[in-house]
Design an enzyme around this catalytic site. Structure first.
Site, PDB file in Angstrom:
ATOM      1  CG  ASP A  44      -0.372  -0.157   2.522  1.00 27.75           C
ATOM      2  OD1 ASP A  44       0.869  -0.206   2.600  1.00 27.75           O
ATOM      3  OD2 ASP A  44      -1.118  -0.223   3.528  1.00 27.75           O
ATOM      4  CB  SER A  45       4.558   1.746  -0.219  1.00 29.24           C
ATOM      5  OG  SER A  45       4.752   0.612  -1.033  1.00 29.24           O
ATOM      6  CG  ASP A  83       0.485  -4.116   2.100  1.00 31.75           C
ATOM      7  OD1 ASP A  83       0.727  -5.001   2.946  1.00 31.75           O
ATOM      8  OD2 ASP A  83       1.254  -3.154   1.889  1.00 31.75           O
ATOM      9  CE  LYS A 112       3.478  -5.815   3.846  1.00 34.01           C
ATOM     10  NZ  LYS A 112       2.971  -4.652   4.596  1.00 34.01           N
ATOM     11  CD  GLU A 114       0.520  -1.503   8.286  1.00 35.99           C
ATOM     12  OE1 GLU A 114       0.102  -0.716   9.173  1.00 35.99           O
ATOM     13  OE2 GLU A 114       0.987  -1.110   7.199  1.00 35.99           O
ATOM     14  CD  GLU A 180       8.023   0.099   7.362  1.00 34.89           C
ATOM     15  OE1 GLU A 180       7.048  -0.629   7.090  1.00 34.89           O
ATOM     16  OE2 GLU A 180       8.243   1.189   6.791  1.00 34.89           O
TER      17      GLU A 180
HETATM   18  O1  KIV Z   1       3.567  -1.079   1.499  1.00 32.69           O
HETATM   19  C1  KIV Z   1       4.759  -1.402   1.519  1.00 32.69           C
HETATM   20  O2  KIV Z   1       5.528  -1.167   0.579  1.00 32.69           O
HETATM   21  C2  KIV Z   1       5.261  -2.072   2.718  1.00 32.69           C
HETATM   22  C3  KIV Z   1       6.733  -2.242   2.855  1.00 32.69           C
HETATM   23  C4  KIV Z   1       7.337  -0.965   3.282  1.00 32.69           C
HETATM   24  C5  KIV Z   1       7.076  -3.360   3.766  1.00 32.69           C
HETATM   25  O3  KIV Z   1       4.488  -2.448   3.547  1.00 32.69           O
END
Ligand code: KIV
Length: 288
Positions: A44-45, A83, A112, A114, A180
């Site tokens: 989600d970056s 994500d 993934k 959090e 992280e």
């Molecule tokens: O969204 C992302 O790119 C991430 C990484 C920074 C691990 O969660």
């Protein structure tokens, strides 16, 4: 054949370093496919490096599905992890629905999320349903408005909590955990206490592997260069140079050339224009 969960675990067991990089589109996934990088994260970056937001918070599940589809079309070897974005897994039921979207519509092989102890029941439900889950601890970007953008786990209580979180995720069935922005010695200690692999970012070299954001390591994102990253290329400057050259050649008429164009024989063109001129009325006919 794509990287399997068993390959990931085997790499930890053999102390082989795990490499992961983010990707958000078909072209970058194709480029990764030309390497032996076994893990892709549709992170989600993308909310920051693709959409230009100041955090990952605005990203929606449909956007991650969209980018996952593109990445899956370009990749054939890596395990693609997508994500679950902010507020898309507030209950196990919602997490199941949205992880289902990522896998069924997007096509990824794992998700993934959090969180630690608080997310363990959700992780367990997902894993029991056949959804591979990667955890994410330490600096968790979706909570940036609560925790700020800073190194986590620097107090006794917080360091203990992170270890407890990691153990809870492992017990719940997560197949790997991203760590992280936590101190390197803490990341190493957590890694040594887990059977599943850890993948660090800003967590030192004691993790089992590393994940980095595509735009950061390739020099494509200039808003903010985190200390934990390294530029392996300066593609931003290369692209800027290429765009300036393109603009220059268009303006001075050196591009496109005959080699970039196609031809029509003169008779055909004249005839075509003549027919067009007739249909345009008396003024146009005169000008032929
Ligand atoms: O969204 C992302 O790119 C991430 C990484 C920074 C691990 O969660």
């Amino acid at each position: 054949m794509r990287t399997q969960l068993s390959d990931i675990q085997r790499m930890k067991d053999r102390a082989e370093r795990l490499v992961m990089v983010t990707a958000y589109d078909y072209t970058s996934a194709q480029l990764i496919d030309r390497t032996d990088i076994p893990l892709i994260l549709v992170g989600d970056s993308l909310g920051m490096v693709v959409q230009g937001n100041s955090s990952t918070v605005p990203v929606t599940i449909d956007e991650i599905v969209y980018h996952t589809k593109a990445v899956m079309r370009g990749s054939s070897k890596a395990l693609v992890v997508s994500d679950l974005p902010f507020l898309s897994y507030t209950s196990p039921e919602q997490a199941i629905q949205n992880a289902g979207k990522l896998m069924q519509l997007g096509g990824c092989g794992a998700v993934k999320l959090e969180g630690g102890v608080n997310m363990a029941p959700t992780v367990r439900r997902l894993v029991d349903l056949g959804i591979p889950v990667m955890g994410h601890l330490g600096f968790t970007p979706q909570s940036v408005n609560q925790i700020g953008m800073r190194v986590q786990g620097k107090t006794v209580a917080h360091a203990r909590q992170l270890l407890e979180d990691a153990l809870a995720l492992e017990a719940a069935g997560a197949f790997a955990i991203v760590l992280e922005l936590i101190p390197a010695a803490l990341a190493k200690a957590i890694t040594e206490r887990l059977h599943i692999p850890t993948i660090g970012i800003g967590a030192g070299v004691g993790c089992d592997g590393e994940v980095q954001v595509w735009h950061d390591i390739l020099g494509l994102y200039s808003d903010h260069l985190p200390r934990h990253t390294k530029r392996y290329a300066d593609l931003g400057s290369t692209i800027e140079q290429a765009l300036n050259q393109y603009a220059h050649e268009v303006r001075e008429r050196s591009f496109p050339t005959a080699a970039n164009s196609s031809v029509i024989d003169a008779k055909t063109l004249a005839e075509a224009l003549g027919e067009q001129a007739v249909s345009l009325g008396s003024n146009a006919k005169l000008s032929v």
